[in-house]
Design a protein around this motif. Structure first.
Motif, PDB file in Angstrom:
ATOM      1  N   GLY A  43      -0.011  13.178 -10.664  1.00  0.00           N
ATOM      2  CA  GLY A  43      -1.463  13.261 -10.701  1.00  0.00           C
ATOM      3  C   GLY A  43      -2.102  12.566  -9.528  1.00  0.00           C
ATOM      4  N   ASP A  44      -3.442  12.584  -9.549  1.00  0.00           N
ATOM      5  CA  ASP A  44      -4.231  11.946  -8.502  1.00  0.00           C
ATOM      6  C   ASP A  44      -4.642  10.554  -8.957  1.00  0.00           C
ATOM      7  N   VAL A  45      -4.468   9.568  -8.073  1.00  0.00           N
ATOM      8  CA  VAL A  45      -4.778   8.182  -8.405  1.00  0.00           C
ATOM      9  C   VAL A  45      -6.289   8.008  -8.482  1.00  0.00           C
ATOM     10  N   LEU A  46      -6.762   7.530  -9.635  1.00  0.00           N
ATOM     11  CA  LEU A  46      -8.189   7.264  -9.815  1.00  0.00           C
ATOM     12  C   LEU A  46      -8.535   5.820  -9.504  1.00  0.00           C
ATOM     13  N   ASP A  47      -7.701   4.897 -10.004  1.00  0.00           N
ATOM     14  CA  ASP A  47      -8.008   3.478  -9.860  1.00  0.00           C
ATOM     15  C   ASP A  47      -6.712   2.677  -9.884  1.00  0.00           C
ATOM     16  N   ILE A  48      -6.687   1.613  -9.097  1.00  0.00           N
ATOM     17  CA  ILE A  48      -5.536   0.705  -9.084  1.00  0.00           C
ATOM     18  C   ILE A  48      -6.032  -0.646  -9.582  1.00  0.00           C
ATOM     19  N   GLY A  49      -5.606  -1.018 -10.778  1.00  0.00           N
ATOM     20  CA  GLY A  49      -6.003  -2.297 -11.351  1.00  0.00           C
ATOM     21  C   GLY A  49      -4.948  -3.364 -11.112  1.00  0.00           C
ATOM     22  N   SER A  50      -5.200  -4.544 -11.656  1.00  0.00           N
ATOM     23  CA  SER A  50      -4.244  -5.637 -11.496  1.00  0.00           C
ATOM     24  C   SER A  50      -2.962  -5.386 -12.272  1.00  0.00           C
ATOM     25  N   PHE A  51      -3.083  -4.719 -13.410  1.00  0.00           N
ATOM     26  CA  PHE A  51      -1.932  -4.541 -14.280  1.00  0.00           C
ATOM     27  C   PHE A  51      -1.514  -3.082 -14.446  1.00  0.00           C
ATOM     28  N   SER A  52      -2.412  -2.127 -14.178  1.00  0.00           N
ATOM     29  CA  SER A  52      -2.056  -0.721 -14.366  1.00  0.00           C
ATOM     30  C   SER A  52      -2.772   0.153 -13.343  1.00  0.00           C
ATOM     31  N   THR A  53      -2.243   1.365 -13.170  1.00  0.00           N
ATOM     32  CA  THR A  53      -2.819   2.360 -12.263  1.00  0.00           C
ATOM     33  C   THR A  53      -3.254   3.558 -13.101  1.00  0.00           C
ATOM     34  N   SER A  54      -4.502   4.008 -12.903  1.00  0.00           N
ATOM     35  CA  SER A  54      -5.021   5.166 -13.625  1.00  0.00           C
ATOM     36  C   SER A  54      -4.806   6.418 -12.792  1.00  0.00           C
ATOM     37  N   VAL A  55      -4.236   7.450 -13.416  1.00  0.00           N
ATOM     38  CA  VAL A  55      -3.898   8.691 -12.728  1.00  0.00           C
ATOM     39  C   VAL A  55      -4.446   9.866 -13.537  1.00  0.00           C
ATOM     40  N   MET A  56      -5.142  10.793 -12.854  1.00  0.00           N
ATOM     41  CA  MET A  56      -5.577  12.043 -13.490  1.00  0.00           C
ATOM     42  C   MET A  56      -4.405  13.012 -13.439  1.00  0.00           C
TER      43      MET A  56
ATOM     44  N   ARG B 263       0.808  -1.226   0.000  1.00  0.00           N
ATOM     45  CA  ARG B 263       0.000   0.000   0.000  1.00  0.00           C
ATOM     46  C   ARG B 263       0.843   1.280   0.000  1.00  0.00           C
ATOM     47  N   PRO B 264       1.719   1.496  -0.995  1.00  0.00           N
ATOM     48  CA  PRO B 264       2.470   2.749  -1.039  1.00  0.00           C
ATOM     49  C   PRO B 264       1.578   3.947  -1.369  1.00  0.00           C
ATOM     50  N   PHE B 265       0.430   3.694  -1.979  1.00  0.00           N
ATOM     51  CA  PHE B 265      -0.561   4.733  -2.257  1.00  0.00           C
ATOM     52  C   PHE B 265      -1.919   4.079  -2.405  1.00  0.00           C
ATOM     53  N   LYS B 266      -2.959   4.901  -2.359  1.00  0.00           N
ATOM     54  CA  LYS B 266      -4.330   4.402  -2.532  1.00  0.00           C
ATOM     55  C   LYS B 266      -5.073   5.346  -3.463  1.00  0.00           C
TER      56      LYS B 266
ATOM     57  N   TYR C 152       2.335  12.569  -2.177  1.00  0.00           N
ATOM     58  CA  TYR C 152       2.182  13.879  -1.538  1.00  0.00           C
ATOM     59  C   TYR C 152       1.170  13.851  -0.397  1.00  0.00           C
ATOM     60  N   THR C 153       0.263  12.894  -0.367  1.00  0.00           N
ATOM     61  CA  THR C 153      -0.857  12.944   0.581  1.00  0.00           C
ATOM     62  C   THR C 153      -1.004  11.691   1.432  1.00  0.00           C
ATOM     63  N   LYS C 154       0.010  10.881   1.559  1.00  0.00           N
ATOM     64  CA  LYS C 154      -0.143   9.626   2.319  1.00  0.00           C
ATOM     65  C   LYS C 154      -0.386   9.871   3.804  1.00  0.00           C
ATOM     66  N   ASP C 155       0.451  10.648   4.454  1.00  0.00           N
ATOM     67  CA  ASP C 155       0.325  10.867   5.897  1.00  0.00           C
ATOM     68  C   ASP C 155      -0.301  12.211   6.246  1.00  0.00           C
ATOM     69  N   TYR C 156      -0.355  13.115   5.287  1.00  0.00           N
ATOM     70  CA  TYR C 156      -0.853  14.453   5.556  1.00  0.00           C
ATOM     71  C   TYR C 156      -1.790  14.812   4.409  1.00  0.00           C
ATOM     72  N   SER C 157      -3.035  15.124   4.718  1.00  0.00           N
ATOM     73  CA  SER C 157      -4.047  15.272   3.667  1.00  0.00           C
ATOM     74  C   SER C 157      -3.984  16.597   2.923  1.00  0.00           C
ATOM     75  N   PHE C 158      -3.072  17.485   3.298  1.00  0.00           N
ATOM     76  CA  PHE C 158      -2.944  18.765   2.610  1.00  0.00           C
ATOM     77  C   PHE C 158      -1.687  18.773   1.757  1.00  0.00           C
ATOM     78  N   ILE C 159      -1.728  19.522   0.666  1.00  0.00           N
ATOM     79  CA  ILE C 159      -0.582  19.629  -0.225  1.00  0.00           C
ATOM     80  C   ILE C 159       0.033  20.999  -0.039  1.00  0.00           C
ATOM     81  N   TRP C 160       1.321  21.031   0.279  1.00  0.00           N
ATOM     82  CA  TRP C 160       2.012  22.295   0.466  1.00  0.00           C
ATOM     83  C   TRP C 160       2.224  22.963  -0.881  1.00  0.00           C
TER      84      TRP C 160
END
Length: 197
Positions: free
Chosen positions: A124-137, A109-112, A168-176
């Motif tokens: 970008g922002d992670v939209l979906d984590i699939g079995s083979f690829s990750t979708s990012v906006m 779980r390095p990101f969600k 950027y947002t794993k432990d802290y929900s705000f972006i500097w």
């Protein structure tokens, strides 16, 4: 009276019959897997990838079974299996790396979904984590600040194995962020620095 057979050798007829059964079973397994994937997997990209992977695996097992039927010596069979497995590993290395990366993402779980990440030049922002690829906006690129560009990136999950992931947002929900205020030459910078209510 003599009986005439099309096949003089009975073992040849048995081998042909078993080979036909193996090919028929491979076709049935592939059809069942296709219908299960169609019902269970939602996105067309993942459906295509899963169908391709299962089709290749079924073909490999069918070829391995046919090798076992037609090759009688064990050493020759082991060499054939080794060459076949090396060929499959080379042909499917990207797919296997992406699948391993997907498993690693699920376990560590390095990101969600919803996290802002940067992988190489892609941010970008992670939209979906699939079995083979990750979708990012995607953000940034040709758009100033942290605005979306409107593009969705599909990054193969193999990036987890060999690239640095910046979350950027794993432990802290705000972006500097920072705001730069430009002052012209001769401005009263002391007054601009002072906090005003």
């Amino acid at each position: 009276m003599t009986d005439y057979y099309i096949f003089e050798d009975r073992s040849l007829l048995d081998a042909l019959l078993v080979s036909l059964i193996v090919i028929f079973l491979a076709y049935i397994i592939n059809s069942i897997a296709d219908s299960l994937i169609l019902r269970r997997v939602s996105t067309s990209k993942d459906r295509y990838t899963m169908r391709k992977a299962i089709s290749i695996l079924v073909t490999v097992f069918a070829l391995a079974s046919l090798f076992a039927i037609w090759v009688e010596r064990t050493t020759t069979l082991l060499i054939a299996y080794g060459i076949l497995s090396a060929g499959v590993a080379i042909a499917l290395q990207d797919l296997l790396r992406s699948l391993a990366g997907g498993i690693l993402i699920i376990i560590s779980r390095p990101f969600k979904a919803g996290d802002r990440i940067q992988v190489g030049e892609c941010t970008g922002d992670v939209l979906d984590i699939g079995s083979f690829s990750t979708s990012v906006m995607e953000i940034r690129e040709w758009v100033d600040a942290d605005q979306y560009t409107g593009r969705i990136l599909h990054i193969p999950n193999s990036f987890v194995l060999n690239q640095t992931i910046k979350n950027y947002t794993k432990d802290y929900s705000f972006i500097w962020d920072e705001i730069r205020i430009l002052l012209i030459y001769g401005s009263n910078w002391k007054k601009s620095r002072r906090d005003n209510p």
